[in-house]
Each structure stands twice: as C-alpha cells, then as structure tokens.
Scaffold this motif. Structure first.
Motif, short mmCIF file in Angstrom:
data_model
loop_
_atom_site.label_atom_id
_atom_site.label_comp_id
_atom_site.label_asym_id
_atom_site.label_seq_id
_atom_site.Cartn_x
_atom_site.Cartn_y
_atom_site.Cartn_z
N SER A 248 92.77 43.75 36.53
CA SER A 248 93.70 43.69 37.67
C SER A 248 93.10 42.96 38.87
CB SER A 248 94.13 45.10 38.07
OG SER A 248 93.01 45.88 38.46
N LYS A 249 91.82 43.16 39.14
CA LYS A 249 91.21 42.52 40.32
C LYS A 249 90.87 41.06 40.07
CE LYS A 249 89.42 46.88 42.11
NZ LYS A 249 88.22 47.68 42.49
N HIS A 250 91.07 40.60 38.83
CA HIS A 250 90.78 39.22 38.51
C HIS A 250 92.06 38.40 38.34
CE1 HIS A 250 86.51 40.15 37.82
NE2 HIS A 250 86.95 41.27 37.28
N LEU A 251 93.22 39.04 38.45
CA LEU A 251 94.49 38.32 38.34
C LEU A 251 94.80 37.64 39.67
CD1 LEU A 251 96.68 40.93 36.41
CD2 LEU A 251 95.37 38.99 35.49
N GLY A 252 95.49 36.48 39.59
CA GLY A 252 95.87 35.72 40.77
C GLY A 252 94.71 34.91 41.31
N PRO A 253 94.99 33.70 41.82
CA PRO A 253 96.33 33.09 41.84
C PRO A 253 96.70 32.40 40.52
CG PRO A 253 94.78 31.62 42.92
CD PRO A 253 94.00 32.86 42.54
N SER A 254 95.73 32.19 39.64
CA SER A 254 96.04 31.45 38.40
C SER A 254 96.65 32.33 37.32
CB SER A 254 94.78 30.78 37.87
OG SER A 254 93.77 31.74 37.62
N LEU A 255 96.36 33.65 37.35
CA LEU A 255 96.88 34.58 36.34
C LEU A 255 97.69 35.68 37.00
CD1 LEU A 255 93.82 35.14 33.94
CD2 LEU A 255 95.84 33.75 33.51
N VAL A 256 98.75 36.10 36.32
CA VAL A 256 99.58 37.19 36.86
C VAL A 256 100.02 38.11 35.73
CG1 VAL A 256 100.49 35.83 38.79
CG2 VAL A 256 101.70 35.82 36.58
N ALA A 257 100.36 39.34 36.10
CA ALA A 257 100.99 40.25 35.15
C ALA A 257 102.41 39.76 34.95
CB ALA A 257 100.98 41.67 35.68
#
Length: 298
Positions: A248-257
C-alpha cells in the motif's frame, strides 16, 4: 593548570582501599609492591591530600581517602557497565529473520526508524522464507506469514493481510469494469513456497470467489516474491494481486489499486521466537515497533 588524574592511578587506589594491603594489591595488578606504593604517592601529590595511612596490620584510609573511594567506586562501576553494554551490543547483533517480501517492502524502507529503536545495538537482517530453526541457528526471531503455529516457538500476531488487484495508474477504472479488464490484460502471479498455501488467494481463486469468468484470463508472469510482482507491474508487464500491508505504501503515482474490493487472507503476519527469547527486551521492542509500521486489524 588542572591536574589530570589517570584512570590507572584511581583503579589502583580502589584495589588498595579494598585489599588494605600493598602486597595483595601488587599480586592482583601483577606489579611490585613498590610500584603500588609509588602510584599512591603520585595520586596523593596530584590531589594534595593524604589518602592512606600505613599501619602495622596493613593500610587504612584517611577521611579524604574514604570519601574518594566511595565516589571512585561508583564511577568505576558505571564505566565497567557502559563498556560491557557497548561491547556486547557491538559484538553480538540482534538477528531478525523475515520473509523476503517483508524485508524488501517493510523493513528496508523503514530501516532508519528501526535503527533508531536500537541505538548502540548491531542488527542483522536475514531474508528467509521457511520458519527459522531457532535451536540450530543464531536467529533471534522470525517475521513470518502463516497461521502462527510454529513448533518450538511462540508467535505474536502483528497484523492481518488483504489482497486486491493493482496495476498501472493509467488503468484506473470503475468497479463494474474490473472483470473485463482482468480477462483482457496480462496478469502477474505470485506463487510462494508450499508453506504459503493457502495463505493468500491466487488469481484463479480471487476471480472464482467473485463469479468472474475463468476461461479467458492469461497469466503472463509467475514470480516467487511479492516485491518482484509489484516491480513487474511498474514496468507495465501486467496486473498483480497486491498485499495491502506490503504494497500500500508503494502504490502511486505509477501504481494504483484497481478496486476497493479486498479479500482477507487466511494467513497473517506473526513475530515468532522461543519462549526464552520473549524475555529479552530487544524482542519486545521490535514487536512494539512492528505494530507502528503496519496497519492495525480492520
């Protein structure tokens, strides 16, 4: 100009005060009685005060000598305690084993915070999938993803885990479109060791639980590390099932749920160690720290 009283003179003085005999002091220090006597004279000259009286039965402390002894004795005790603490912590690291993905995605990103909780203490981190054999290794504890039942060890629950599809931010979509996306976009699958099963659902299980079609989905990459599946998704290789605590803390800006529809896993994260190890303050400190860097149960 201030006198500088060497530590060796004070150490000799403490032994003389306790032994009350120059010969016994010389035996302890492996020097001659005359050398002991000379050191005492030097200390008295530096302090400009008489510290000892030579009597027929041995040595007696003067009033000034008694006062100095009490203070120097306490100081020596603190020095010895400090030296022992520093040497022990430096030479004997606190060994933390953890599953590789937890090392990559939780421990290393928070390493400064972890080290701040263990000042003057060396830490060794080992990436290890299989639960540690505490009886035949130097490992102090193991952060493991499992059911918490480990032979020869007691485990404390750290946090639960949830999984959900995640992928490139450009694919953010409405929840009603998720099934179509999953059957038309390459999927990256994590497949861990046998002991991980049935720890977390794979793509087939996740889709089956929701009644999605299983006939058209395509797994293009299979990896044995959650961090690797996330990195492949960043490189636009497909979608992956993110583990919330790890990713969760590694999502964004390139990856999202890609959906808020999360599935709780059968397994959770535990801190395992022997019963004796749980008496160590370092282990309790680690456990308290782990609760601050993971999300509480929902």
């Amino acid at each position: 100009m201030k006198n500088h009283h060497t530590l060796s003179l004070l150490q000799t003085f403490v032994i003389v005060a306790e032994e009350k005999n120059l010969s016994r002091t010389s035996d302890i220090l492996h020097i001659t009685p005359s050398a002991v006597s000379h050191q005492m004279k030097r200390l008295e000259q530096q302090l400009s005060v008489k510290l000892i009286e030579r009597k027929s039965k041995g040595i007696e402390l003067t009033k000034a000598g008694s006062q100095l002894y009490e203070r120097v004795k306490k100081g020596m005790s603190l020095i010895n305690s400090g030296l022992t603490e520093v040497s022990t912590s430096t030479l004997t690291p606190f060994v933390i084993a953890a599953i590789p993905s937890f090392v990559d995605l939780v421990l290393l990103p928070n390493i400064d915070s972890l080290k701040a909780h263990f000042t003057n203490q060396a830490i060794e981190i080992i990436a290890l999938d299989k639960i540690a054999d505490f009886n035949n290794s130097h490992i102090d504890c193991h952060i493991h993803f499992g059911d918490g039942q480990y032979s020869g060890a007691r485990a404390k629950h750290i946090c639960d885990e949830w999984v959900y599809p995640a992928g490139p931010a450009s694919l953010s979509l409405e929840s009603s479109e998720i099934e179509q996306l999953l059957t038309s976009y390459p999927l990256i699958e994590y497949r861990g060791n046998v002991e991980d099963q049935p720890g977390a659902p794979n793509w087939r299980q996740w889709m089956s639980q929701r009644g999605y079609s299983l006939s058209q989905y395509t797994v293009s990459l299979i990896m044995n590390n959650v961090a690797m599946t996330m990195e492949a998704a960043k490189q636009m290789q497909g979608l992956f099932l993110a583990r919330h605590q790890l990713c969760s803390k590694h999502l964004g800006p390139s990856l999202v749920a890609l959906t808020e529809d999360k599935t709780k896993t059968a397994f959770s994260y535990f801190l395992a160690a022997t019963e004796d190890a749980w008496q160590d303050e370092k282990l309790l400190k680690l456990y308290a720290w782990l609760l601050t860097v993971t999300e509480p149960n929902r």
